[in-house]
Write an enzyme that holds these catalytic residues in place. Structure first.
Site, PDB file in Angstrom:
ATOM      1  N   CYS A 274      -9.498  59.243  69.707  1.00  0.00           N
ATOM      2  CA  CYS A 274      -8.248  59.680  70.340  1.00  0.00           C
ATOM      3  C   CYS A 274      -7.189  58.582  70.322  1.00  0.00           C
ATOM      4  O   CYS A 274      -7.396  57.493  70.853  1.00  0.00           O
ATOM      5  CB  CYS A 274      -8.517  60.114  71.785  1.00  0.00           C
ATOM      6  SG  CYS A 274      -7.001  60.606  72.648  1.00  0.00           S
TER       7      CYS A 274
ATOM      8  N   ARG B  75      -4.851  57.570  74.151  1.00  0.00           N
ATOM      9  CA  ARG B  75      -5.579  57.116  75.332  1.00  0.00           C
ATOM     10  C   ARG B  75      -4.789  56.282  76.324  1.00  0.00           C
ATOM     11  O   ARG B  75      -5.307  55.918  77.383  1.00  0.00           O
ATOM     12  CB  ARG B  75      -6.831  56.334  74.895  1.00  0.00           C
ATOM     13  CG  ARG B  75      -7.921  57.228  74.369  1.00  0.00           C
ATOM     14  CD  ARG B  75      -9.121  56.419  73.914  1.00  0.00           C
ATOM     15  NE  ARG B  75      -9.029  55.996  72.518  1.00  0.00           N
ATOM     16  CZ  ARG B  75      -9.848  55.119  71.950  1.00  0.00           C
ATOM     17  NH1 ARG B  75     -10.783  54.542  72.662  1.00  0.00           N
ATOM     18  NH2 ARG B  75      -9.721  54.808  70.667  1.00  0.00           N
TER      19      ARG B  75
ATOM     20  N   TRP C  95      -1.379  66.477  75.135  1.00  0.00           N
ATOM     21  CA  TRP C  95      -0.332  67.177  74.394  1.00  0.00           C
ATOM     22  C   TRP C  95      -0.578  66.925  72.908  1.00  0.00           C
ATOM     23  O   TRP C  95      -1.356  66.048  72.539  1.00  0.00           O
ATOM     24  CB  TRP C  95       1.065  66.704  74.806  1.00  0.00           C
ATOM     25  CG  TRP C  95       1.215  65.217  74.797  1.00  0.00           C
ATOM     26  CD1 TRP C  95       1.391  64.402  73.719  1.00  0.00           C
ATOM     27  CD2 TRP C  95       1.180  64.351  75.944  1.00  0.00           C
ATOM     28  NE1 TRP C  95       1.463  63.087  74.115  1.00  0.00           N
ATOM     29  CE2 TRP C  95       1.342  63.033  75.477  1.00  0.00           C
ATOM     30  CE3 TRP C  95       1.039  64.567  77.333  1.00  0.00           C
ATOM     31  CZ2 TRP C  95       1.360  61.933  76.350  1.00  0.00           C
ATOM     32  CZ3 TRP C  95       1.055  63.469  78.172  1.00  0.00           C
ATOM     33  CH2 TRP C  95       1.226  62.189  77.678  1.00  0.00           C
TER      34      TRP C  95
ATOM     35  N   GLU D 171      -1.130  66.792  63.874  1.00  0.00           N
ATOM     36  CA  GLU D 171      -2.337  67.621  64.031  1.00  0.00           C
ATOM     37  C   GLU D 171      -2.074  69.028  63.514  1.00  0.00           C
ATOM     38  O   GLU D 171      -2.937  69.669  62.923  1.00  0.00           O
ATOM     39  CB  GLU D 171      -2.754  67.707  65.505  1.00  0.00           C
ATOM     40  CG  GLU D 171      -3.136  66.381  66.124  1.00  0.00           C
ATOM     41  CD  GLU D 171      -3.594  66.579  67.566  1.00  0.00           C
ATOM     42  OE1 GLU D 171      -2.753  66.412  68.471  1.00  0.00           O
ATOM     43  OE2 GLU D 171      -4.769  66.927  67.779  1.00  0.00           O
TER      44      GLU D 171
HETATM   45  N1  ARG Z   1      -6.682  68.426  66.543  1.00  0.00           N
HETATM   46  C1  ARG Z   1      -6.885  69.537  67.424  1.00  0.00           C
HETATM   47  C2  ARG Z   1      -5.912  70.659  67.052  1.00  0.00           C
HETATM   48  O1  ARG Z   1      -5.123  70.476  66.198  1.00  0.00           O
HETATM   49  C3  ARG Z   1      -6.679  69.157  68.883  1.00  0.00           C
HETATM   50  C4  ARG Z   1      -7.482  67.982  69.378  1.00  0.00           C
HETATM   51  C5  ARG Z   1      -6.928  67.353  70.634  1.00  0.00           C
HETATM   52  N2  ARG Z   1      -5.564  66.908  70.443  1.00  0.00           N
HETATM   53  C6  ARG Z   1      -4.771  66.413  71.394  1.00  0.00           C
HETATM   54  N3  ARG Z   1      -3.550  66.081  71.060  1.00  0.00           N
HETATM   55  N4  ARG Z   1      -5.203  66.208  72.613  1.00  0.00           N
HETATM   56  O2  ARG Z   1      -5.897  71.708  67.618  1.00  0.00           O
END
Ligand code: ARG
Length: 377
Positions: free
Chosen positions: A79, A82, A242, A247
């Site tokens: 992560c 953090r 968030w 991602e």
């Molecule tokens: N990578 C995952 C997604 O795209 C989420 C994982 C947690 N990500 C976060 N920003 N807390 O759905």
């Protein structure tokens, strides 16, 4: 190198009680060290020992659950976000065990986390496993997932088995599946509309982008990891932060085994896809990521960009160092999947991961016995 033959009796495998006690002791001491003035650890340890000897497990205090959940985040080597580990909102829902109530609290979790777009990091901790009595679990990777996302294939099949009729249109939200206990039939719950905020994707300069009909949800709430604290396992403990734009823009919508949208984006922008050396994939990635960041901003939904989040992560590493704590880190997950070398986190090494480190979030799917019909989701 040749090791000398071992001498003495073979080490005895610790009994279940001993393993729980050993883990509990490490946790109670760590808790006391980081929360000085919060009671005498020796007294707490005596209490915990008596409980474990009697029941094979023990009950955490509310403060221990909150601290344990936050440190599990702090320990999450993959992560990048953090820095704010100590601000996690911890919902102590250990008394909630009925699947209907678990589902209701998961939806409430989403509302609290969404907060009108100002996303708040939240974890909901439901009842832990007890010896011989595994607790309820959530099947599926996240509280919110789309049925046409290839990552949902297994959960869609499971939901259909259970009588679900949906999943016909793009970006349809999957029902939540709550399994009351290991091997038991899951219960299915449609996610109420008011619990999910979504963002339609538009591009800051290309008006035609909206016609792709893309969208994504605001709150990534991971639900397929157990929270392990001091020898106690909480299998239902969904948590969220968030989103970081990449991602969605570089992975969920771009990976060839996910929405695989780079060819469509390239076409929209008139890129020459006949030759890799035009870097059409890279240019399409940038446009897609731009659209994601732009759309969340427009919608007033919290989202980090990968440059800012990288700097925050390094601030976290520095701050932890000042506290004398290592920051176990998986470089391959921390470096963003766009412009890696242009971000601050690329150019250095980190403390190694320690799979034994607790408290921790541990993937639950790996623990599911093969062949279990309601196993990995
Ligand atoms: N990578 C995952 C997604 O795209 C989420 C994982 C947690 N990500 C976060 N920003 N807390 O759905």
């Amino acid at each position: 190198m040749q090791l000398p033959p071992s001498s003495g009796p073979a080490p005895r495998r610790p009994s279940a009680h001993e393993a729980v006690l050993a883990a509990a002791e490490v946790f109670i001491r760590q808790y006391a060290a980081e929360n000085p003035g919060d009671g005498d650890p020796r007294r707490r340890l005596a209490e915990v020992t008596a409980e474990v000897e009697r029941f094979g497990t023990y009950e955490h205090t509310a403060a221990e659950v909150a601290y344990g959940a936050r440190v599990a985040w702090r320990n999450a080597a993959r992560c990048i976000g953090r820095l704010y580990w100590n601000n996690l909102i911890v919902r102590d829902l250990r008394h909630v065990t009925h699947p209907d109530d678990i589902a209701g609290e998961c939806f409430e979790h989403l509302r609290i986390a969404t907060n009108g777009g100002r996303i708040r990091p939240v974890i909901s901790v439901f009842a832990p496993d007890r010896p011989g009595r595994p607790a309820a679990t959530l099947l599926g990777e996240q509280l919110v997932r789309y049925s046409d996302d290839p990552r949902s294939t297994h959960r869609v099949a499971l939901a259909r088995d259970l009588g679900w009729k949906g999943g016909e249109t793009p970006f349809e939200i999957m029902p939540l599946l709550v399994q009351p206990g290991s091997g038991l039939t899951p219960e299915l719950y449609e996610v109420p509309e008011d619990a999910v905020l979504e963002v339609p994707l538009t591009h800051p300069r290309h008006p035609g982008f909206a016609a792709l009909g893309l969208r994504w949800y605001a709150v990534p709430a991971v639900s397929d990891m157990s929270l392990e604290i001091g020898g106690v396992t909480y299998p239902a403990a969904p948590f969220n932060g968030w989103y970081m734009g990449t991602e969605i823009g570089s992975r969920n919508l771009a990976d060839t085994d996910r929405y695989n949208l780079l060819p469509a984006v390239a076409e929209l922008f008139g890129l020459d896809t006949r030759n890799e050396r035009t870097l059409w994939r890279d240019r399409a990635l940038v446009e897609l990521n731009l659209a994601v960041l732009h759309s969340y901003e427009q919608a007033g939904v919290s989202m980090a960009d990968h440059h800012t989040e990288s700097r925050r992560f390094l601030a976290h590493v520095d701050r932890e160092r000042r506290h004398g704590r290592p920051v176990p880190t998986d470089w391959s997950w921390i470096v963003p999947p766009l412009s890696g070398g242009a971000t601050a986190v690329f150019h250095r090494y980190y403390d190694p991961e320690d799979p034994e480190l607790r408290p921790a979030f541990v993937h639950r799917t790996a623990e599911v016995p093969r062949g279990c019909p309601y196993g990995a989701a």
